[in-house]
Design a protein around this motif. Sequence first.
Motif, PDB file in Angstrom:
ATOM      1  N   SER A 917       0.828  -1.210   0.000  1.00 14.27           N
ATOM      2  CA  SER A 917       0.000   0.000   0.000  1.00 14.27           C
ATOM      3  C   SER A 917       0.862   1.260   0.000  1.00 14.27           C
ATOM      4  CB  SER A 917      -0.931  -0.006   1.218  1.00 14.27           C
ATOM      5  OG  SER A 917      -1.788  -1.127   1.187  1.00 14.27           O
ATOM      6  N   LEU A 918       1.952   1.228   0.741  1.00 16.23           N
ATOM      7  CA  LEU A 918       2.836   2.390   0.761  1.00 16.23           C
ATOM      8  C   LEU A 918       3.437   2.669  -0.597  1.00 16.23           C
ATOM      9  CD1 LEU A 918       4.723   1.812   4.151  1.00 16.23           C
ATOM     10  CD2 LEU A 918       3.057   3.598   3.665  1.00 16.23           C
ATOM     11  N   ALA A 919       3.788   1.603  -1.352  1.00 12.92           N
ATOM     12  CA  ALA A 919       4.430   1.787  -2.655  1.00 12.92           C
ATOM     13  C   ALA A 919       3.439   2.169  -3.737  1.00 12.92           C
ATOM     14  CB  ALA A 919       5.186   0.517  -3.041  1.00 12.92           C
ATOM     15  N   GLU A 920       2.205   1.719  -3.646  1.00 10.82           N
ATOM     16  CA  GLU A 920       1.248   1.920  -4.735  1.00 10.82           C
ATOM     17  C   GLU A 920       0.420   3.190  -4.584  1.00 10.82           C
ATOM     18  OE1 GLU A 920      -1.038  -1.643  -4.833  1.00 10.82           O
ATOM     19  OE2 GLU A 920       0.426  -2.708  -6.084  1.00 10.82           O
ATOM     20  N   TYR A 921       0.593   3.912  -3.465  1.00 13.10           N
ATOM     21  CA  TYR A 921      -0.181   5.143  -3.329  1.00 13.10           C
ATOM     22  C   TYR A 921       0.326   6.155  -4.349  1.00 13.10           C
ATOM     23  CZ  TYR A 921      -2.641   9.028  -1.129  1.00 13.10           C
ATOM     24  OH  TYR A 921      -3.480  10.083  -0.896  1.00 13.10           O
ATOM     25  N   PRO A 922      -0.545   6.778  -5.136  1.00 10.29           N
ATOM     26  CA  PRO A 922      -0.093   7.566  -6.303  1.00 10.29           C
ATOM     27  C   PRO A 922       0.378   8.984  -5.992  1.00 10.29           C
ATOM     28  CG  PRO A 922      -2.490   7.534  -6.212  1.00 10.29           C
ATOM     29  CD  PRO A 922      -2.025   6.653  -5.089  1.00 10.29           C
ATOM     30  N   LEU A 937       9.896  -0.342   7.931  1.00  9.59           N
ATOM     31  CA  LEU A 937       9.247  -1.657   7.958  1.00  9.59           C
ATOM     32  C   LEU A 937      10.188  -2.757   7.485  1.00  9.59           C
ATOM     33  CD1 LEU A 937       6.590  -3.036   8.592  1.00  9.59           C
ATOM     34  CD2 LEU A 937       5.838  -2.588   6.260  1.00  9.59           C
ATOM     35  N   LEU A 938      10.978  -2.489   6.459  1.00 12.50           N
ATOM     36  CA  LEU A 938      11.906  -3.488   5.931  1.00 12.50           C
ATOM     37  C   LEU A 938      13.041  -3.790   6.894  1.00 12.50           C
ATOM     38  CD1 LEU A 938      12.117  -2.333   2.207  1.00 12.50           C
ATOM     39  CD2 LEU A 938      11.035  -4.417   3.076  1.00 12.50           C
ATOM     40  N   SER A 939      13.273  -2.914   7.881  1.00  7.56           N
ATOM     41  CA  SER A 939      14.328  -3.191   8.852  1.00  7.56           C
ATOM     42  C   SER A 939      13.964  -4.331   9.793  1.00  7.56           C
ATOM     43  CB  SER A 939      14.618  -1.927   9.675  1.00  7.56           C
ATOM     44  OG  SER A 939      13.491  -1.590  10.470  1.00  7.56           O
ATOM     45  N   THR A 940      12.679  -4.663   9.857  1.00  8.91           N
ATOM     46  CA  THR A 940      12.242  -5.758  10.732  1.00  8.91           C
ATOM     47  C   THR A 940      11.463  -6.840  10.008  1.00  8.91           C
ATOM     48  OG1 THR A 940      11.142  -6.185  12.838  1.00  8.91           O
ATOM     49  CG2 THR A 940      10.048  -4.694  11.335  1.00  8.91           C
ATOM     50  N   TYR A 941      11.213  -6.649   8.718  1.00  5.09           N
ATOM     51  CA  TYR A 941      10.403  -7.612   7.953  1.00  5.09           C
ATOM     52  C   TYR A 941      11.071  -7.868   6.613  1.00  5.09           C
ATOM     53  CZ  TYR A 941       6.759  -8.937   4.588  1.00  5.09           C
ATOM     54  OH  TYR A 941       6.066  -9.538   3.583  1.00  5.09           O
ATOM     55  N   THR A 942      11.266  -9.142   6.270  1.00  2.41           N
ATOM     56  CA  THR A 942      11.863  -9.539   4.990  1.00  2.41           C
ATOM     57  C   THR A 942      10.752 -10.060   4.084  1.00  2.41           C
ATOM     58  OG1 THR A 942      13.909 -10.151   6.116  1.00  2.41           O
ATOM     59  CG2 THR A 942      13.582 -10.995   3.882  1.00  2.41           C
ATOM     60  N   PRO A 943      10.432  -9.327   3.034  1.00  2.00           N
ATOM     61  CA  PRO A 943       9.273  -9.721   2.204  1.00  2.00           C
ATOM     62  C   PRO A 943       9.635 -10.824   1.195  1.00  2.00           C
ATOM     63  CG  PRO A 943      10.216  -7.712   1.367  1.00  2.00           C
ATOM     64  CD  PRO A 943      11.023  -8.077   2.590  1.00  2.00           C
ATOM     65  N   HIS A 944       8.610 -11.460   0.662  1.00  2.00           N
ATOM     66  CA  HIS A 944       8.769 -12.382  -0.462  1.00  2.00           C
ATOM     67  C   HIS A 944       8.377 -11.631  -1.728  1.00  2.00           C
ATOM     68  CE1 HIS A 944       4.649 -12.618   1.073  1.00  2.00           C
ATOM     69  NE2 HIS A 944       4.274 -12.935  -0.162  1.00  2.00           N
ATOM     70  N   GLU A 945       8.372 -12.330  -2.859  1.00  2.00           N
ATOM     71  CA  GLU A 945       8.078 -11.692  -4.147  1.00  2.00           C
ATOM     72  C   GLU A 945       9.018 -10.514  -4.402  1.00  2.00           C
ATOM     73  OE1 GLU A 945       3.291 -12.550  -4.500  1.00  2.00           O
ATOM     74  OE2 GLU A 945       3.963 -10.562  -3.866  1.00  2.00           O
ATOM     75  N   GLY A 946      10.325 -10.807  -4.377  1.00  2.00           N
ATOM     76  CA  GLY A 946      11.316  -9.748  -4.516  1.00  2.00           C
ATOM     77  C   GLY A 946      11.256  -9.052  -5.853  1.00  2.00           C
ATOM     78  N   GLU A 947      11.097  -9.829  -6.955  1.00  3.60           N
ATOM     79  CA  GLU A 947      11.082  -9.195  -8.283  1.00  3.60           C
ATOM     80  C   GLU A 947       9.862  -8.301  -8.450  1.00  3.60           C
ATOM     81  OE1 GLU A 947      11.386 -12.163 -11.231  1.00  3.60           O
ATOM     82  OE2 GLU A 947      13.412 -12.838 -10.642  1.00  3.60           O
ATOM     83  N   ARG A 948       8.716  -8.780  -7.959  1.00  2.00           N
ATOM     84  CA  ARG A 948       7.504  -7.949  -8.065  1.00  2.00           C
ATOM     85  C   ARG A 948       7.644  -6.665  -7.255  1.00  2.00           C
ATOM     86  NH1 ARG A 948       2.691  -8.118  -4.803  1.00  2.00           N
ATOM     87  NH2 ARG A 948       0.980  -7.036  -5.861  1.00  2.00           N
ATOM     88  N   LEU A 949       8.176  -6.816  -6.052  1.00  2.00           N
ATOM     89  CA  LEU A 949       8.373  -5.625  -5.226  1.00  2.00           C
ATOM     90  C   LEU A 949       9.363  -4.664  -5.865  1.00  2.00           C
ATOM     91  CD1 LEU A 949       8.462  -6.900  -1.534  1.00  2.00           C
ATOM     92  CD2 LEU A 949       6.813  -5.362  -2.576  1.00  2.00           C
ATOM     93  N   GLN A 950      10.394  -5.211  -6.542  1.00  2.00           N
ATOM     94  CA  GLN A 950      11.373  -4.342  -7.187  1.00  2.00           C
ATOM     95  C   GLN A 950      10.714  -3.506  -8.282  1.00  2.00           C
ATOM     96  OE1 GLN A 950      14.966  -6.328  -8.320  1.00  2.00           O
ATOM     97  NE2 GLN A 950      15.608  -4.701  -9.694  1.00  2.00           N
ATOM     98  N   ARG A 951       9.823  -4.139  -9.061  1.00  2.00           N
ATOM     99  CA  ARG A 951       9.114  -3.386 -10.109  1.00  2.00           C
ATOM    100  C   ARG A 951       8.195  -2.332  -9.479  1.00  2.00           C
ATOM    101  NH1 ARG A 951       8.413  -8.616 -12.142  1.00  2.00           N
ATOM    102  NH2 ARG A 951       6.227  -8.575 -11.467  1.00  2.00           N
ATOM    103  N   ILE A 952       7.530  -2.721  -8.382  1.00  2.00           N
ATOM    104  CA  ILE A 952       6.624  -1.770  -7.734  1.00  2.00           C
ATOM    105  C   ILE A 952       7.416  -0.585  -7.171  1.00  2.00           C
ATOM    106  CG2 ILE A 952       5.043  -1.473  -5.796  1.00  2.00           C
ATOM    107  CD1 ILE A 952       4.135  -4.343  -6.207  1.00  2.00           C
ATOM    108  N   GLU A 954      10.306   0.522  -8.239  1.00  2.00           N
ATOM    109  CA  GLU A 954      10.792   1.368  -9.333  1.00  2.00           C
ATOM    110  C   GLU A 954       9.702   2.307  -9.816  1.00  2.00           C
ATOM    111  OE1 GLU A 954      12.245  -1.269 -12.283  1.00  2.00           O
ATOM    112  OE2 GLU A 954      14.156  -1.676 -11.269  1.00  2.00           O
ATOM    113  N   GLU A 955       8.479   1.784  -9.912  1.00  2.00           N
ATOM    114  CA  GLU A 955       7.368   2.643 -10.323  1.00  2.00           C
ATOM    115  C   GLU A 955       7.064   3.694  -9.244  1.00  2.00           C
ATOM    116  OE1 GLU A 955       4.166   0.022 -11.052  1.00  2.00           O
ATOM    117  OE2 GLU A 955       5.061  -0.898 -12.845  1.00  2.00           O
TER     118      GLU A 955
END
Length: 1395
Positions: A917-922, A937-952, A954-955
């Motif tokens: 939600s933080l990344a997709e807010y326009p 948040l990333l300092s305490t949480y390691t997400p999955h779907e790394g490639e998808r998150l990378q594209r998000i 970048e956008e």
Amino acid sequence: MKPPFLHPTISRLRSSLTRAPSQPHSTATSNSQLSDEHSPESSHLSALSKDGPSVIQQEEISTQPEREVFQWTPLNAITNFIYSPKASKALNTMKVANLGMPTVMAANGLICVGTETGFICVFDFKQNLKCICGTDATEVNVGAVTSLALSHDHTWVSSGHASGHVRVFDLNKPGAPARVVPPTSPAAIKDGRREGHFPGVAITSVGFVAGRHTAIVTADENGLAFYHSLGKVLFVDATDVIRILGKYPDDVSPEPTLHGATGSSPMPFRKRRGRKSNVIFEMAPLPLGTCPHRTDGYSLVAMITPVKLVIVGLKPKPTTWYRRLRRDNQVKGPLDRWRGALAWFPSVEDPTSTPEKPPPKDRSKLESRGTMPMLIFSWGKQLNLIRVSEKKVTQSVKNAKTGKLSQVEFGAILIEEASTWTADEVVLAIRWLSANQILVLTPNSLQVHDVNTRKLIERSRFSTQTLMSPTLSQTVNGTVSYADSILDVAHSVWVYKTKIFILGRDTLQVGTLLTWADRILAFVMDGDFLSAIQLTRLYYVGEAEGNRNGLPEDLAALKDMVGTKMRELMTASADYAFSEDRLTDSTHVTPDNRGIDRTSTFENLVSTCVRACLALDDLYFVFEDLFQHYDDSGISRIYLTQLEPFILDGSVSKVPPRITQRIIAMHAEDGHPDLAEQVIWHIDPLCLDINQAISLCQTHHLYDALIYVYTRALQDYVSPIVILIGLIRRVQRFRRDRAYRNTTAEISEHEAVIEPYVINAYKIYPYLSDVLTGVTYPSEEPLSDGEASRAKKDIYTFLFFGRSSVWPEGEGGELVLTSDEEGGVEPTYPYLRLLLRFDAESLLNSLDLAFEDSYLNDETRGVSRLVIIKVLLDILSSSDLAPTDMMFINIFIARNVPKYPQFIQISPSALHDILISLAEYPDESTREDRQLAAEFLLSTYTPHEGERLQRIFEEAGFYRILRSWHRQEQAWGPLILAYLHDPELRGSEVFPAVENILKESSRPLGVIPSELHDTLLDALPDLLHNSVTNTALIIEKFAPDLHQKAIDALGSGSGSQRFAYLRHLFGLPSLHDDHSDGWRPVTPSSVTPQSLRLLYVDLQCELDRPNVITALKQFPVDFFEWSEVIKACETRAIYDAVVWCLSWKGDNMGALQKANFIHRDLTLEIIGHWDLEESRDEVVRRLDTMVAVSHQAIRICLHYSRLPDPSTTFNVQDMWFELLKSQVECVQAVSANIALQGPPTTQVNENNLPTQEDALTRLRGLVQDTFSSLVSVSSSQRISFPKLFKRLVDSATQTSKETHYNEFRTILTGMMESYRSDGDILMITKQILDRDAFNVVEELTKVRSRGCRLERGATCSSCGKVLLSTNGGGPPTDGIKISLSGRAYHASCFQVTVV
């Protein structure tokens, strides 16, 4: 979107890392003014004087410039006697015809006044004339009295006179002097038969030594000081005179004398000489004190001169105990050097010692109770204090008879330099007022200084021109200047037992330093009670300026004494102000029956008494007695108005309720509820009338005060929330109704109505921030732990309760609703949702502050951080909030989860949804805020779907997160692109990062990977856009094969950028840099393509023509294809560079030939373009080019002319001939063209373009420069100036038959004039240097010839042995050395001393 309540730099949910300090969260409104607009102004104090009001500023009374420091009383009886022009009966009885004007005074026990006729009038302190000394004297006229001294027991008096006489009188037999010391004749002094003062030299100082009557010391204006022991043997005077300071002048022959102005017979009075460095400013023996001291037995005498201070002991034998030289930094003005003063303070009983009753008979015990004698002295403006004591030294003494050694104790004077400070004016006289204070006389003031603190404590304007000077009569005949005379007034000021005696020109008066009680009493006597109270308060708090004489040193005793006086003054002033008699006296009724306005008097009475009671920490008098006076008189409004400023500034917080009610009611009646609000939240809540305050606040919407009353007086922290929630609902209804407004006028009117409600409704957020962090609103004072805990519990329970609540609790409470419609459905957590909808960022900012409080650590209290987060997630899932509000909730959760990991545990899926939600807010304006929350948040949480998150990401533009990921995975290409694409980074940040990436990627082989090479190629446009020069360095260091690609990427139309790229690549300074520090040779890479090298030369010729040669010099010779360089320079018409290039590659003859060809071509072009007006600027450019080419040719000729090897293949003379020949031909061609066109016209040259004559003059100057250069090397055997000049004339004759002689004559004449002017300058310079050298050598010779006169019998300062014997022997064999300080040593002793 509605504007936020919090500024982005204040909100804790924003990305600003630098937070402003915590500020009060209250917002000022039209009905709630929380500023200092109504703070107390500087009030005035009006006197309760019967003569009318006097205005005194609120500042300290002691700062008034006209404040009286001394109280003076004229001694009228003495004044009438000594200043009366007519002889009195007492004078007639004593057969004194005329006393004359007074000259000097001594006042220590008795008042003695010396006159200009030589008499001494003695008075007691009751102004009774005791006697006149000298009425029966048989001596001739001894002149005016110039100095006086009274013995310690007040029975003998000694006087010094202008004639050099010294007389001592026994006051029991004052008619004739008991002892007389006449001046000594120069002949007796020269023969060494006697010591003493010269005739006609005035005695400037006289004093009794210790307790003796016939032992005196004297000093005269010539700098001589003597000790006189005036004994008698068989009734015959037996005077012993010892010179203790000064030396006789070399010439002691009698001088011309001046006859006295008064007197019957002529007496010698010498004319005063100019100022001398050995004059004695003042001399004073140490007087006996009230307590004996060991130093009394030494008979110490202090003397001060312009250069030194000397303390001499007369007993047991004359000894100099102390000498201090004056430092140069003490001379800062014209008067500083010639003014000095001193004064002793004897030993007195130490006030800190315990007195014994009765006093001890043992003198040693009595001495131990005494203080150390002190000496204060001054040079110019600098004051110095020293203390004197005795130390005992034990030495071994050999008995001359028995030869045995015995230990004998000797005494020695010990001097302690205590302190030094500076006065604001030159000091003329110093007198001790007490053991801690001195009186200082300056040309314009009388000052009192504290010697312990070294501070000026009192100052009174005083002119020395009103004082009597003993030399005043000598200003008539010019013996003494008037400017000097009016400053010789030390004998006109005396202090005895704190009484100050002043001998003026027309009166004698006595004064005292006013104490604190005197100053207060002076105000009371004038009826100015308010000023008396104010001054007493300043003494009580220790802020009063001036002396504190009469006040106890102990602080508690001081406060008790002054506090009692202040209470008495307040009571008396109030009784006097409101007395019935005062209402009818002259202070209220004037002769014209108009009356006097006493408003300011009663106003200032309140403010003055409040300040005094605050200092006493007792306001009973103000609240009870004083208020009752005002209330009974019907002027309580004055009282309340004056009391209010003290309430608002926090000085007074506890006010009786009856007075508080009156103040609030007064503002309500006046229609100023905002002022009433300020009073409410500045007063202690226990002092408020609760019903009155709440009613007033609700009526006038005073929400700050209403919150204060509820929270501080009723301990109710929920009711303010309920009231403000009602305001929020009302605002939301207004906003909903705004959509139905049709016209702009209706909308504007609607906004004007709703604005006050909006501002007040927003107060709920700072209220929550304050209370949930444990402080009060709005003052932000800390709450007690118990009260803070109860307040937090009540607020958390109310806000996070899942449904609507009834408030107040119990019977009579009502349901608090939040729905927009009456009777609408209430959602879960209704109050939290309402506050989020109104302004989510402000509420979450308050919760972020509350999360830092330790109250939420205890989960047993029913509310914790985890509970709050879960409630927010529940609200977030309902999707009834605006997207912006949801975004701020996500930011809040994302930033607080890693901050409190031990208290907040949320499922990974919820965290993943928040991250997405933080990344997709326009909204681009909140991108940095969302990125910072995602980083938390990333300092305490390691997400999955790394490639998808990378594209998000970048956008979304989360490049900082992407850089962290790419660096961790060593994805160098994407990492570089993440730096280049981030709009937040500046070029200065991008290139160091790119360079570090390239360095790290090239390890360990030293070559960047191929895929990174391709990335760098693709990124060239972005790199060049950031910085052309930094790109050149990066490419040169890691991918030099891309230089051509980079140049191509810049495009052919960007010549300046390509030039900057190449200059930076080769290491040359930028085109816009300052070249004043010089160019430096460069070593460019050898792999640089020739195309780039030639491109650089072409761009250099195009963009930086003046520095072509300078730039080319920096490159190695083999770096360029010089033929191509020459071609490029010729194309750009930079001909001097062409000549230089030929010379640089070694073809010097070719360079000279090229220069000759260029001269001819340029001459033809100049002649061809002359007739065209628009081409004149081209003529100037060609002339400049010709000069530049000639300078290059001259440089080549000079180079070969200075070669030491004559076997060179070049004929140097031919080289000079060819150069001069081409230049002369140019001159001839232009001259011939001028001759063909006829004489020059007189038309005005409006465009300042050069004429043909100007061009011809410049060309002739060029030939002169060449000749000058030739002459500088004509001493070489390979160059014959006559032969060369003849060849040149012959060659010119063959080409022209008419003009060559004229041209050569003009050229040679110009050269000769130039040489003549140069010769004149050199001759003048030589004369100046010769004169300066002579002056310097003469001065050094004088300094070297100076020496130090060493008297016979002088001893070595180290070993104490005699240096020059008195029997006429020579110097010691090892020699004598004299240090810079003037001390003499044996040469061997001097070396030891230095080591």
